[in-house]
Write an enzyme that holds these catalytic residues in place. Structure first.
Site, short mmCIF file in Angstrom:
data_model
loop_
_atom_site.label_atom_id
_atom_site.label_comp_id
_atom_site.label_asym_id
_atom_site.label_seq_id
_atom_site.Cartn_x
_atom_site.Cartn_y
_atom_site.Cartn_z
N GLN A 11 -25.66 58.66 4.97
CA GLN A 11 -25.96 60.11 4.64
C GLN A 11 -27.23 60.40 5.35
OE1 GLN A 11 -25.55 61.40 0.64
NE2 GLN A 11 -26.39 59.35 -0.19
N LEU A 12 -28.37 59.99 5.33
CA LEU A 12 -29.38 60.37 5.96
C LEU A 12 -29.34 60.29 7.38
CD1 LEU A 12 -32.44 61.46 5.98
CD2 LEU A 12 -33.08 59.09 5.94
N ASP A 36 -26.96 45.69 14.50
CA ASP A 36 -27.20 44.91 13.25
C ASP A 36 -28.60 44.40 12.84
OD1 ASP A 36 -27.09 43.34 10.78
OD2 ASP A 36 -25.27 42.14 11.12
N ILE A 37 -29.24 45.25 12.01
CA ILE A 37 -30.84 45.02 11.83
C ILE A 37 -31.07 43.78 10.98
CG2 ILE A 37 -31.56 47.37 12.20
CD1 ILE A 37 -31.98 47.38 9.08
N ALA A 60 -29.65 50.63 4.87
CA ALA A 60 -30.29 50.11 3.56
C ALA A 60 -29.04 49.52 2.87
CB ALA A 60 -30.99 50.84 2.61
N TYR A 61 -29.19 48.57 1.92
CA TYR A 61 -28.06 48.24 0.93
C TYR A 61 -28.33 49.31 -0.25
CZ TYR A 61 -25.28 45.67 -2.28
OH TYR A 61 -24.38 45.19 -3.26
N THR A 101 -37.51 54.18 -1.93
CA THR A 101 -36.89 54.87 -3.34
C THR A 101 -37.54 55.06 -4.62
OG1 THR A 101 -35.18 54.44 -4.81
CG2 THR A 101 -36.02 52.48 -3.67
N TYR A 125 -31.92 46.28 -6.69
CA TYR A 125 -32.17 47.26 -5.64
C TYR A 125 -33.62 47.82 -5.31
CZ TYR A 125 -31.87 51.77 -3.21
OH TYR A 125 -32.41 52.92 -2.33
N TRP A 150 -32.35 60.39 -5.52
CA TRP A 150 -31.17 61.07 -5.64
C TRP A 150 -30.56 61.94 -4.58
CZ3 TRP A 150 -31.01 64.19 -11.18
CH2 TRP A 150 -31.61 63.31 -12.19
N1 LIG Z 1 -28.65 57.26 -1.86
C1 LIG Z 1 -29.66 57.26 -2.61
O1 LIG Z 1 -29.56 58.23 -3.88
C2 LIG Z 1 -30.94 57.15 -2.31
C3 LIG Z 1 -32.07 57.32 -3.28
C4 LIG Z 1 -33.25 56.97 -2.85
C5 LIG Z 1 -33.55 56.23 -1.73
N2 LIG Z 1 -32.42 55.95 -0.92
C6 LIG Z 1 -32.92 55.36 0.19
O2 LIG Z 1 -32.85 56.29 1.14
C7 LIG Z 1 -32.37 55.82 2.75
C8 LIG Z 1 -31.15 56.25 3.28
O3 LIG Z 1 -29.97 56.37 2.22
P1 LIG Z 1 -28.51 56.82 2.52
O4 LIG Z 1 -28.10 57.44 1.11
O5 LIG Z 1 -28.43 57.53 3.64
O6 LIG Z 1 -27.64 55.34 2.50
P2 LIG Z 1 -26.35 54.89 3.08
O7 LIG Z 1 -25.50 56.15 3.08
O8 LIG Z 1 -25.93 53.92 2.15
O9 LIG Z 1 -26.34 54.51 4.55
C9 LIG Z 1 -27.06 53.22 4.84
C10 LIG Z 1 -26.29 52.85 6.32
O10 LIG Z 1 -26.74 51.92 6.60
C11 LIG Z 1 -25.86 50.76 7.27
N3 LIG Z 1 -26.07 49.42 7.18
C12 LIG Z 1 -26.11 48.70 6.43
N4 LIG Z 1 -26.30 47.41 6.76
C13 LIG Z 1 -26.86 47.43 7.82
C14 LIG Z 1 -27.37 46.61 8.88
N5 LIG Z 1 -27.33 45.43 8.72
N6 LIG Z 1 -27.64 47.07 10.20
C15 LIG Z 1 -27.46 48.27 10.55
N7 LIG Z 1 -27.12 49.34 9.50
C16 LIG Z 1 -26.56 48.94 8.20
C17 LIG Z 1 -24.62 51.32 6.28
O11 LIG Z 1 -23.53 50.67 6.82
P3 LIG Z 1 -22.26 50.45 5.67
O12 LIG Z 1 -21.97 51.60 5.05
O13 LIG Z 1 -21.14 49.70 6.74
O14 LIG Z 1 -23.05 49.18 4.95
C18 LIG Z 1 -24.76 52.75 6.15
O15 LIG Z 1 -24.24 53.45 7.16
C19 LIG Z 1 -32.28 54.27 2.03
O16 LIG Z 1 -33.28 53.44 2.60
C20 LIG Z 1 -31.97 54.24 0.71
O17 LIG Z 1 -32.32 53.15 0.02
C21 LIG Z 1 -31.28 56.42 -1.20
#
Ligand SMILES: NC(=O)c1ccc[n+]([C@@H]2O[C@H](COP(=O)([O-])OP(=O)(O)OC[C@H]3O[C@@H](n4cnc5c(N)ncnc54)[C@H](OP(=O)(O)O)[C@@H]3O)[C@@H](O)[C@H]2O)c1
Length: 286
Positions: A11-12, A36-37, A60-61, A101, A125, A150
């Site tokens: 998303q981000l 792959d980080i 992130a996971y 988060t 998480y 969120w």
């Molecule tokens: N989503 C929320 O509501 C939320 C809330 C608070 C904080 N955050 C934080 O905000 C940040 C961005 O979140 P987001 O929602 O944009 O996350 P996201 O949509 O889940 O995107 C994470 C990306 O990281 C990739 N990824 C996973 N393992 C990896 C690896 N080993 N090497 C390289 N890339 C890898 C994923 O690929 P795959 O899809 O193939 O696994 C995905 O493309 C994260 O740090 C998250 O913890 C999110």
């Protein structure tokens, strides 16, 4: 500046790709297929080969419930891989921008969490994300950690999209009304990160910052606003957390205090309803 964005397919990362950085920057957008980080050697090689100055870690996971069942996977991406990035950043003299988060808190507060509020994660998480923050601090690299909450976007899976899909399938939805926080449009977070990196003295302003949109609502309020703005007639009924059991604990209160990021960087923080309306207009235009 040479900027590496990791996890750029999420998303981000997708919002960062969409808004872009300064035209003077060369930006390397990568997701797991390109970099792959969790692979330390690959990170080292990528950073030195491309003479990276700044790493923006969007990887992130993020599967909060699933993490309870596979903690080792969450640990690998949220801790070990972050340690890789931080240690390489330290060695190569890069600035690391990392995203964390609200789940580092326990959600029992009654006023917005500041960067100094005590942490107490209640989920796998949250614990792994906090351990990632600590790995960065331990490495001694120059780092900015932005905690958010969120997150939603036109890209990837998120609450907003789930609500719109369910509303298309059912006439009535039941959504939790006793958990409050603030939705964050990922495009606004991306803009905040770009704004911070454009600050000439960013390297002197390292540390933890909080960013979400402004205001406060429950998931039920959020769902109702999604219905209103999308012109959907689906009824949204409020239910309690107890009526919607989930594998991972959910914080009752998740509001982040944005004073520090506003005062230090002059970052704009749009109100959540306005941000959601903007996001809906973007969808309509596609
Ligand atoms: N989503 C929320 O509501 C939320 C809330 C608070 C904080 N955050 C934080 O905000 C940040 C961005 O979140 P987001 O929602 O944009 O996350 P996201 O949509 O889940 O995107 C994470 C990306 O990281 C990739 N990824 C996973 N393992 C990896 C690896 N080993 N090497 C390289 N890339 C890898 C994923 O690929 P795959 O899809 O193939 O696994 C995905 O493309 C994260 O740090 C998250 O913890 C999110």
């Amino acid at each position: 500046m040479n900027i590496l964005v990791t996890g750029a397919g999420g998303q981000l990362g997708s919002e960062l790709r969409k808004i872009g950085f300064s035209p003077l920057d060369e930006v390397f957008f990568t997701d797991v297929a390109e970099l792959d980080i969790t692979d330390r050697k690959a990170v080292e090689n990528y950073v030195s080969r491309n003479e990276i100055d700044t790493i923006v870690n969007c990887a992130a996971y993020t599967a909060v419930d699933k993490a309870e069942e596979e903690p080792e996977k969450a640990e690998l991406v949220n801790v070990k891989a972050v340690e890789n990035l931080a240690e390489v950043a330290e060695k190569e003299g890069c600035l690391l921008v990392h995203v964390s988060t609200d789940y580092v808190f326990d959600g029992t507060a009654s006023e917005p969490y500041t960067e100094k509020s005590p942490v107490n994660p209640q989920t796998v998480y949250g614990r792994t994300k906090l351990a990632g923050e600590r790995a960065i601090r331990k490495s001694g690299c120059l780092a900015i950690i932005v905690r958010t909450a969120w997150l939603y976007s036109e890209f990837g899976g998120n609450f907003m999209k789930t609500m719109l899909r369910l509303a298309g399938e059912k006439g009535e939805l039941h959504v939790v009304c006793d958990q409050v926080g603030t939705p964050t449009y990922a495009a606004d977070l991306a803009a905040a990160i770009v704004h911070m990196l454009a600050d000439e003295s960013v390297a002197d302003k390292t540390g933890i910052y909080h960013f979400s949109n402004e205001g406060i609502c429950s998931w039920c309020d959020f769902a109702r606003e999604i219905m209103r703005l999308s012109g959907n007639k689906c009824t949204v009924n409020g239910i309690t957390t107890a009526e919607y059991p989930a594998k991972a604990h959910r914080p009752a209160y998740s509001v982040l205090d944005k004073t520090k990021i506003k005062q230090t960087f002059g970052v704009a923080v749009p109100e959540w309803r306005e941000a959601l309306e903007r996001m809906m207009r973007t969808r309509d235009e596609v």
